[in-house]
Design a protein around this motif. Sequence first.
Motif, PDB file in Angstrom:
ATOM      1  N   VAL A  28       0.843  -1.204   0.000  1.00 55.35           N
ATOM      2  CA  VAL A  28       0.000   0.000   0.000  1.00 55.35           C
ATOM      3  C   VAL A  28       0.877   1.253   0.000  1.00 55.35           C
ATOM      4  N   THR A  29       1.972   1.215   0.744  1.00 57.89           N
ATOM      5  CA  THR A  29       2.895   2.355   0.770  1.00 57.89           C
ATOM      6  C   THR A  29       3.431   2.660  -0.622  1.00 57.89           C
ATOM      7  N   VAL A  30       3.859   1.614  -1.341  1.00 55.59           N
ATOM      8  CA  VAL A  30       4.394   1.820  -2.694  1.00 55.59           C
ATOM      9  C   VAL A  30       3.310   2.355  -3.629  1.00 55.59           C
ATOM     10  N   LEU A  31       2.089   1.849  -3.491  1.00 50.89           N
ATOM     11  CA  LEU A  31       0.994   2.364  -4.319  1.00 50.89           C
ATOM     12  C   LEU A  31       0.807   3.868  -4.137  1.00 50.89           C
ATOM     13  N   MET A  32       0.823   4.307  -2.895  1.00 52.99           N
ATOM     14  CA  MET A  32       0.630   5.738  -2.638  1.00 52.99           C
ATOM     15  C   MET A  32       1.820   6.556  -3.104  1.00 52.99           C
ATOM     16  N   LEU A  33       3.033   6.015  -2.959  1.00 51.82           N
ATOM     17  CA  LEU A  33       4.216   6.724  -3.465  1.00 51.82           C
ATOM     18  C   LEU A  33       4.149   6.893  -4.982  1.00 51.82           C
ATOM     19  N   CYS A  34       3.742   5.830  -5.682  1.00 53.50           N
ATOM     20  CA  CYS A  34       3.609   5.899  -7.143  1.00 53.50           C
ATOM     21  C   CYS A  34       2.556   6.919  -7.553  1.00 53.50           C
ATOM     22  N   ARG A  35       1.501   6.998  -6.780  1.00 54.81           N
ATOM     23  CA  ARG A  35       0.372   7.865  -7.157  1.00 54.81           C
ATOM     24  C   ARG A  35       0.643   9.336  -6.874  1.00 54.81           C
ATOM     25  N   TYR A  36       1.306   9.641  -5.751  1.00 58.87           N
ATOM     26  CA  TYR A  36       1.398  11.040  -5.332  1.00 58.87           C
ATOM     27  C   TYR A  36       2.817  11.549  -5.104  1.00 58.87           C
ATOM     28  N   ALA A  37       3.713  10.720  -4.540  1.00 62.74           N
ATOM     29  CA  ALA A  37       5.004  11.243  -4.104  1.00 62.74           C
ATOM     30  C   ALA A  37       6.005  11.348  -5.243  1.00 62.74           C
ATOM     31  N   TRP A  38       6.011  10.391  -6.146  1.00 61.53           N
ATOM     32  CA  TRP A  38       7.047  10.328  -7.163  1.00 61.53           C
ATOM     33  C   TRP A  38       6.683  11.072  -8.435  1.00 61.53           C
TER      34      TRP A  38
END
Length: 420
Positions: free
Chosen positions: A258-268
């Motif tokens: 879930v952390t990676v999903l959110m990073l892909c969507r918003y952080a990166w």
Amino acid sequence: MAVVRDLRVLLRFGNFRRLLAVRLLSQGADGVYQVGLATYVVFSPEKQTSPAAIASAMAILLLPYSLVGPFAGVLLDRWRRRQVFVYGNLLRALMAAVTALLMVAHVPDWLFYVSALCVTAVNRFVLAGLSAALPRVVDAERLVMANSLSPTAGTLAATAGGGLAFVVRLAGADSDAAVVLLGAALYLCAALASLRLSVALLGPERALVRPRLARAVRGTARGLVAGARHLAAPERRAAARALAAVTLMRFCYGALTVTVLMLCRYAWTSDSDRGLALLGLAVGVSGAGFFAAAVVTPSAVGLLGPLRWIVVCAACAAVLVPVLGLTFAQGPVLVAAFVLGLVTQAAKIATDTVVQSTVDDAFRGRIFSLYDVLFNMAFVGAAGVAALMLPPDGRSVLLVVTVALVYGAVALAMTRFDRR
């Protein structure tokens, strides 16, 4: 080369070819549909994705496997398996089309989730039926070979379907609904392919006497309880500890997913299409870790033993997760995705070995059903915990540190048990 040779032998059986075609189309459709569902929940530009939405999507994908799975055989023993493939895939095609319509109509989320849940629930019956039908299409001498190659081919088809969905979406499909409709078309093809098999070919035999449905369901539940009691016996503590360890490691893997999903969507990135491409890369890297685990684990288990190999896997994750994950940068996190794929799958393979070697044969099926429930429920539970802890951009030091501590606790507990 041996795999190719074995597959060539199996393909000489005409009915095996037809059943394999149903499996490939059905599981390929699963891959397309699941990626379409995930990209709609996570990467639709018009939706503000939250960890809670991701947790809901994961529950839809996995809860039917956990809750329906142990009882699927009770109903499958009452229905013609060929008809399960025909009507099950037709129902999934219809419900997938409904899901696409709901995406376009922007209905309340709960209605969309109900539609998706129906599709994934039926999937459990189709997959169980495909496995149960194999002895009807190959001879006894080649049954083990078929049991090895057929599910592997299905997994590859699901992976290929997911890859096709990513390509279609990134190539400029107007919406995620178009991807889901592609899945619906493949489900329809699977239903049509099922018609090439005769109704009576795949069983079950009508002459068999079966208990009433309610009694059979109660018997299945009692069997799971008996399996848990069998596992709790002192002489099977190794299997119980290994199951507990792999369940906790699966929990950690789910939380970091879930952390990676959110990073892909918003952080990166702020671009949803680039975020989707990054997610596809992360999934591929983690899948490479799964493959690497299959390569290295047999030798590692032979050298260290399965329990010590679980210790090594958990300890490596405990060290590398904070080192790589706390950067929240693309490169280190992708390396972490590979490591987590490797250690999670390696621990599962080692646990399979422990369970198979210590559990009595009469209880083995029930233990693996319980194992399946624990494995999937841990992933769903992890998504729920992550939903409570993650900020919108996915950067949570607390979550990463917590996961590292869980890995460390698993390594420590398994080390102490192995010494005793």
